[in-house]
Design a protein around this motif. Structure first.
Motif, mmCIF file in Angstrom:
data_model
loop_
_atom_site.group_PDB
_atom_site.id
_atom_site.type_symbol
_atom_site.label_atom_id
_atom_site.label_comp_id
_atom_site.label_asym_id
_atom_site.label_seq_id
_atom_site.Cartn_x
_atom_site.Cartn_y
_atom_site.Cartn_z
ATOM 1 N N TYR A 194 0.843 -1.199 0.000
ATOM 2 C CA TYR A 194 0.000 0.000 0.000
ATOM 3 C C TYR A 194 0.879 1.250 0.000
ATOM 4 C CZ TYR A 194 -3.168 -3.644 1.590
ATOM 5 O OH TYR A 194 -3.850 -4.794 1.701
ATOM 6 N N GLY A 195 1.972 1.164 0.743
ATOM 7 C CA GLY A 195 2.911 2.278 0.725
ATOM 8 C C GLY A 195 3.437 2.515 -0.679
ATOM 9 N N ALA A 196 3.762 1.412 -1.365
ATOM 10 C CA ALA A 196 4.257 1.524 -2.734
ATOM 11 C C ALA A 196 3.202 2.145 -3.635
ATOM 12 C CB ALA A 196 4.664 0.152 -3.257
ATOM 13 N N ALA A 197 1.954 1.719 -3.445
ATOM 14 C CA ALA A 197 0.882 2.282 -4.270
ATOM 15 C C ALA A 197 0.760 3.782 -4.021
ATOM 16 C CB ALA A 197 -0.435 1.575 -3.971
ATOM 17 N N GLY A 198 0.847 4.174 -2.744
ATOM 18 C CA GLY A 198 0.794 5.597 -2.425
ATOM 19 C C GLY A 198 1.941 6.352 -3.075
ATOM 20 N N ALA A 199 3.140 5.749 -3.028
ATOM 21 C CA ALA A 199 4.309 6.395 -3.619
ATOM 22 C C ALA A 199 4.142 6.546 -5.124
ATOM 23 C CB ALA A 199 5.563 5.598 -3.295
ATOM 24 N N VAL A 200 3.569 5.522 -5.770
ATOM 25 C CA VAL A 200 3.382 5.594 -7.224
ATOM 26 C C VAL A 200 2.384 6.688 -7.572
ATOM 27 C CG1 VAL A 200 2.507 4.349 -9.220
ATOM 28 C CG2 VAL A 200 4.063 3.220 -7.645
ATOM 29 N N LEU A 201 1.330 6.797 -6.774
ATOM 30 C CA LEU A 201 0.350 7.858 -7.024
ATOM 31 C C LEU A 201 1.015 9.233 -6.911
ATOM 32 C CD1 LEU A 201 -2.780 6.505 -5.133
ATOM 33 C CD2 LEU A 201 -2.471 6.717 -7.590
ATOM 34 N N LEU A 202 1.834 9.386 -5.877
ATOM 35 C CA LEU A 202 2.559 10.654 -5.700
ATOM 36 C C LEU A 202 3.457 10.931 -6.899
ATOM 37 C CD1 LEU A 202 3.517 12.948 -3.640
ATOM 38 C CD2 LEU A 202 5.431 11.431 -3.219
ATOM 39 N N PHE A 203 4.163 9.893 -7.325
ATOM 40 C CA PHE A 203 5.073 10.024 -8.463
ATOM 41 C C PHE A 203 4.309 10.484 -9.697
ATOM 42 C CE2 PHE A 203 7.220 7.675 -12.041
ATOM 43 C CZ PHE A 203 8.237 8.597 -12.182
ATOM 44 N N ALA A 204 3.127 9.892 -9.911
ATOM 45 C CA ALA A 204 2.343 10.254 -11.094
ATOM 46 C C ALA A 204 1.971 11.731 -11.052
ATOM 47 C CB ALA A 204 1.091 9.382 -11.170
ATOM 48 N N VAL A 205 1.529 12.186 -9.885
ATOM 49 C CA VAL A 205 1.114 13.586 -9.776
ATOM 50 C C VAL A 205 2.312 14.509 -10.011
ATOM 51 C CG1 VAL A 205 0.244 15.328 -8.185
ATOM 52 C CG2 VAL A 205 -0.790 13.067 -8.234
ATOM 53 N N ILE A 206 3.447 14.164 -9.385
ATOM 54 C CA ILE A 206 4.627 15.019 -9.524
ATOM 55 C C ILE A 206 5.135 15.015 -10.963
ATOM 56 C CG2 ILE A 206 7.058 15.168 -8.866
ATOM 57 C CD1 ILE A 206 6.194 14.575 -6.051
ATOM 58 N N LEU A 207 5.073 13.859 -11.590
ATOM 59 C CA LEU A 207 5.503 13.759 -12.983
ATOM 60 C C LEU A 207 4.654 14.666 -13.864
ATOM 61 C CD1 LEU A 207 7.640 12.082 -14.473
ATOM 62 C CD2 LEU A 207 5.813 10.569 -15.180
ATOM 63 N N LEU A 208 3.341 14.641 -13.612
ATOM 64 C CA LEU A 208 2.442 15.500 -14.379
ATOM 65 C C LEU A 208 2.845 16.964 -14.224
ATOM 66 C CD1 LEU A 208 -1.219 14.205 -13.978
ATOM 67 C CD2 LEU A 208 0.076 14.608 -16.062
#
Lengths: 325, 374
Positions: free
Chosen positions: B345-359
């Motif tokens: 779940y932590g990884a999923a949260g990190a990926v979501l953050l990454f997606a937003v920051i990448l955008l």
């Protein structure tokens, strides 16, 4: 009434002519004076405004220092009828003595300094090598590799923490029971040996060095290696100093990663020590704010000194990097 | 045919020592009189075809081309470290986030799934190892709203304040350097240390309650949204120096003529600020907004420094409601407390953050190409 724009105040023509605009009834002199007054007023207001804000900015520092010299009773308002004093009634230097005696200040400090020195040295080496390769050597795929490097800058460091934790654990550096100091240091140093941004910064700087110097070095029969260390590095020392200071500050401020990887509190860094439980009175459960603030002052002062001496480099580096560490 | 014709022309024109190519049709070429331009073109093309020298004396290109392996040697440390600590984590985190029943010990799961994202976002309930159903509520209930509040309060506020301070600093003469240094001080502090000072200032018995004659719990046992106030003040205080630095350097680059023109038109100060200063600083403001948003999405340090734990109740253990979690703190909290059971779940949260920051980063690079010049 006819509008009179020029008022001959004297019968004799000459220097006595005064220009006046009748509508507003003011002479040029008056307007000038008015503008001057307005300027003085606005300057005064600007100063008042900016000094007020500056006080607000400094206030936490002031409060930190005076709280570090107060007794706990005074901090909680017990001895002053529930009111906060702006200067300690009794100056408690003993708070600082406590920090050195009870709180393991020296341990945390030496950990921080060791980690800062080694991670900075490693970063400087990798940065110089990579920047040299990108700036001076021409090899197949240079631009591609550089683009890939730049793209890794988009990955937020916070995202890598999770996986890096697993990685260093698989290296055997995290062992809950018997982690050694060296392993803890390795955890805190090795993952931070590369900064793509610094490589980028130094590459730009290296590229500004004129080609003629390189050719001169070649004529003198110097190798690339010599040229890098005897010419390029000294010429770019301001950038390297900026990198060093920012990196040092980064270690000084790092909290979460040491907290995660150090299983023994004695291996942690200064920020962890400050936040830790050393200042909570074991009997009453009350935080000893005076002691804690004294330690805070001791942690903040070295950074301030660094800033005073290297102000130029820090502000330049921050202006370009915009990041700590 | 064409080839020979060119050769022929050159021989005539420059009388060079090129070998005469004997071949069929050489003599068949009719003599053309197309003029000087035509001949010159031919010559240029021929010169272009001259084989390049392998090693030249000047330039850096040649040194490099024979030292290919050397360059890779110089790059080796960086490439190794980057792949171990940056690229591999990226892939590994994404892998963990889409793995079903990821096991922290052996690093494998039982298949691929998108459930982890659904669970983190509160759309699905999970079954833990004991077979109990549960819902992962922290992310949706606390992490996302807190992060959004922090972002949309602190970023505009700090940019606005920094702009006013920068303009004021730019307009004064005496003590300018000194005041500039003062406003930079919050940057050169230990974040943890100064956060604890804020905790003292906002203490129940602290100076703020004292000054305003109230007794509000700002830190300990505070309401969630009350606790946001000292938090946001601290973040703004901490982030202003960098913004002032950028804006001030932008202001110093502005051509004075604009202000002189405004003075002739007797424009008011507010108007000058709105119509000249802000538009001219728009590249810097845009840059600050985007880096500010990215930084605010990653906020967690200030919460640790003021509150010591992701909760206004302090670190009371697992049962306490973690009402001060942010997105990044959510990931860290899992790593610190539930790394064996909840790491996916932590990884999923990190990926979501990454997606937003990448955008945001892509958006920035797109916009900056058009408008930002730094």
């Amino acid at each position: 009434m006819a509008k009179e724009y020029i008022n001959f105040s004297s019968e004799k023509m000459g220097p006595q002519i005064t220009l006046s605009i009748k509508e507003s009834g003011r002479t040029v002199e008056m307007i000038k004076r008015g503008e001057k007054i307005a300027k003085i007023i606005s300057t005064t207001f600007t100063y008042i405004f900016i000094l007020a804000l500056a006080l607000l900015v400094i206030f936490p520092f002031y409060w930190m220092i005076i709280t570090s010299l107060k007794s706990l009773d005074e901090i909680t308002g017990m001895s002053t009828g529930g009111y906060q004093t702006y200067f300690p009634q009794i100056v408690m230097w003993s708070n600082y003595v406590y920090v050195f005696q009870k709180f393991d200040f020296t341990t945390y400090m030496s950990n921080t300094i060791v980690v800062a020195i080694f991670s900075t040295l490693g970063t400087l080496l990798t940065t110089v090598f990579a920047a040299f390769a990108f700036a001076r050597l021409n090899f197949k795929g240079r631009e591609t590799v550089f683009m890939v490097f730049l793209m890794t800058m988009m990955i937020p460091g916070e995202m890598m923490v999770l996986s890096n934790y697993i990685t260093v654990a698989s290296f055997g550096w995290i062992d809950s029971e018997n982690q050694t100091l060296i392993q803890a240091y390795a955890c805190m140093i090795v993952p931070f040996w590369v900064s793509v941004f610094y490589i980028y910064l130094l590459r730009q700087n290296f590229k500004q060095i004129p080609n003629e110097l390189y050719l001169a070095a070649k004529v003198d029969g110097k190798s690339d290696w010599h040229y890098l260390w005897k010419v390029m590095v000294p010429l770019c020392s301001p950038t390297l100093i900026s990198i060093t200071i920012l990196k040092f500050m980064g270690t000084w401020n790092s909290y979460m990663w040491p907290q995660l990887v150090c299983k023994n509190e004695a291996y942690q860094l200064i920020s962890n020590g400050l936040r830790g439980s050393s200042f909570t009175n074991a009997d009453t459960g009350i935080t000893e704010y005076g002691y804690r603030m004294a330690a805070t002052v001791l942690v903040t002062v070295p950074l301030f000194l660094l800033f005073v001496f290297f102000r130029k480099y820090i502000m330049k580096g921050v202006g370009r990097a915009g990041i700590k560490g | 045919m064409l080839f020979f014709r060119k050769k022929h022309k050159v021989e005539e024109a420059s009388a060079s020592q090129l070998p005469v190519v004997e071949g069929p049709g050489y003599d068949d070429i009719p003599e053309t009189k197309e003029g000087y331009d035509e001949e010159r073109k031919v010559i240029v093309r021929l010169v272009g075809k001259r084989p390049e020298k392998k090693y030249q004396v000047t330039g850096i290109d040649d040194v490099a081309s024979k030292n290919n392996w050397k360059a890779w040697l110089y790059l080796a440390p960086v490439i190794i470290l980057l792949s171990v600590f940056s690229l591999y984590p990226l892939i590994n985190t994404i892998f963990i986030s889409i793995t079903k029943n990821y096991s922290y010990i052996d690093g494998y799961g039982t298949g691929l799934t998108l459930d982890n994202f659904a669970i983190v976002l509160g759309l699905k309930s999970f079954v833990n190892q004991a077979g109990e159903m549960g819902r992962e509520t922290n992310f949706v209930k606390f992490a996302i709203p807190n992060t959004l509040v922090i972002t949309f309060v602190t970023v505009p506020l700090s940019i606005f304040l920094a702009l006013i301070i920068a303009v004021a600093l730019n307009s004064i003469k005496w003590f300018q350097k000194f005041l500039q240094t003062v406003f930079f001080l919050p940057y050169v502090t230990n974040g943890i240390a100064i956060g604890m000072v804020f905790a003292v200032i906002f203490d129940r018995q602290g100076i703020i309650n004292n000054l305003f004659g109230v007794s509000v719990n700002w830190i300990q046992n505070a309401e969630r949204w009350t606790a946001m106030i000292p938090l946001c003040i601290f973040i703004v205080w901490n982030s202003i120096p960098f913004k002032i630095l950028i804006l001030l350097s932008g202001l110093q680059g502005v051509d004075k003529q604009y202000y002189q023109a405004a003075q002739i038109d007797s424009a008011s100060k507010g108007k000058v600020l709105r119509k000249i200063t802000v538009p001219l600083l728009s590249p810097q403001i845009l840059y600050l907004m985007i880096t500010g948003f990215i930084g605010a999405f990653k906020e967690y340090n200030s919460i640790i420094s003021i509150f010591g734990a992701p909760s206004t109740a302090g670190s009371g253990g697992a049962s306490t409601e973690k009402n001060l979690l942010t997105v990044v703190y959510y990931v860290y909290d899992i790593l610190e407390n539930d790394s064996t059971t909840k790491i996916q779940y932590g990884a999923a949260g990190a990926v979501l953050l990454f997606a937003v920051i990448l955008l945001f980063t892509l958006f920035q690079s797109k916009v900056s190409k058009k408008r930002v010049h730094y």
